[in-house]
Design a protein around this motif. Structure first.
Motif, PDB file in Angstrom:
ATOM      1  N   GLU A  19       7.150 -43.218 -13.593  1.00  0.00           N
ATOM      2  CA  GLU A  19       7.441 -42.432 -12.394  1.00  0.00           C
ATOM      3  C   GLU A  19       7.470 -43.323 -11.153  1.00  0.00           C
TER       4      GLU A  19
ATOM      5  N   MET B 269       6.336 -42.460  -1.614  1.00  0.00           N
ATOM      6  CA  MET B 269       5.551 -41.983  -2.757  1.00  0.00           C
ATOM      7  C   MET B 269       4.157 -42.554  -2.583  1.00  0.00           C
TER       8      MET B 269
ATOM      9  N   LEU C 197      13.789 -36.833  -6.850  1.00  0.00           N
ATOM     10  CA  LEU C 197      14.361 -38.166  -6.629  1.00  0.00           C
ATOM     11  C   LEU C 197      15.846 -38.080  -6.328  1.00  0.00           C
TER      12      LEU C 197
ATOM     13  N   PHE D 287      12.462 -45.056  -2.868  1.00  0.00           N
ATOM     14  CA  PHE D 287      11.187 -44.653  -2.277  1.00  0.00           C
ATOM     15  C   PHE D 287      10.321 -45.884  -2.017  1.00  0.00           C
TER      16      PHE D 287
ATOM     17  N   ALA E 194      10.830 -43.889  -8.896  1.00  0.00           N
ATOM     18  CA  ALA E 194      10.861 -43.629  -7.454  1.00  0.00           C
ATOM     19  C   ALA E 194      11.290 -44.873  -6.689  1.00  0.00           C
ATOM     20  N   ARG E 195      10.770 -46.009  -7.080  1.00  0.00           N
ATOM     21  CA  ARG E 195      11.147 -47.270  -6.424  1.00  0.00           C
ATOM     22  C   ARG E 195      12.655 -47.507  -6.581  1.00  0.00           C
TER      23      ARG E 195
ATOM     24  N   THR F 152      17.355 -36.793  -2.407  1.00  0.00           N
ATOM     25  CA  THR F 152      17.081 -37.481  -1.146  1.00  0.00           C
ATOM     26  C   THR F 152      18.333 -37.571  -0.281  1.00  0.00           C
TER      27      THR F 152
ATOM     28  N   CYS G 192      11.666 -42.055   2.504  1.00  0.00           N
ATOM     29  CA  CYS G 192      11.125 -41.542   1.250  1.00  0.00           C
ATOM     30  C   CYS G 192       9.872 -42.335   0.875  1.00  0.00           C
TER      31      CYS G 192
ATOM     32  N   GLU H 157      12.632 -35.481 -11.420  1.00  0.00           N
ATOM     33  CA  GLU H 157      14.000 -36.005 -11.363  1.00  0.00           C
ATOM     34  C   GLU H 157      14.805 -35.350 -10.246  1.00  0.00           C
TER      35      GLU H 157
ATOM     36  N   ALA I 156      14.900 -45.296  -6.900  1.00  0.00           N
ATOM     37  CA  ALA I 156      15.611 -44.288  -6.102  1.00  0.00           C
ATOM     38  C   ALA I 156      15.477 -44.541  -4.604  1.00  0.00           C
TER      39      ALA I 156
END
Length: 102
Positions: free
Chosen positions: A62, A29, A18, A71, A66-67, A21, A27, A15, A69
């Motif tokens: 996860e 992943m 993420l 990434f 990430a997507r 950033t 970013c 967390e 956020a």
């Protein structure tokens, strides 16, 4: 003799990574599923934040976190590498792609 030494951070919570950033960061992943090719990723950022999964890979939650956020989920195709090997391979790929090995 390098002009720039990549920063390698100590382990941090997922967390916090993420949330930490920056606007000018690319970013990425790296995941064994659900991603695009590294060649498809826009390469205009000043810095890169790359996440390499732990042994066993990322969970669906996860990946979606990430997507959400911002990434890019990137896959290396049909290859699944050990976590310690993946980190080295990805660092070399990014250095090559962004011109650091020229």
């Amino acid at each position: 003799g390098r002009a720039f030494v990549p920063e390698v951070s100590f382990p941090a919570s997922f967390e916090s990574v993420l949330a930490g950033t920056k606007d000018d960061e690319l970013c990425l992943m790296f995941s064994e599923r659900g991603g695009e090719s590294l060649a498809e990723v826009q390469r205009t950022a000043k810095s890169i934040r790359a996440l390499v999964g732990s042994e066993g890979g990322w969970s669906d939650e996860e990946i979606e976190g990430a997507r959400a956020a911002g990434f890019h989920i990137v896959t290396l195709g049909g290859r699944i590498l050990r976590a310690e090997t993946a980190a080295i391979a990805i660092a070399a790929l990014l250095q090559h792609l962004f011109g650091d090995l020229q």
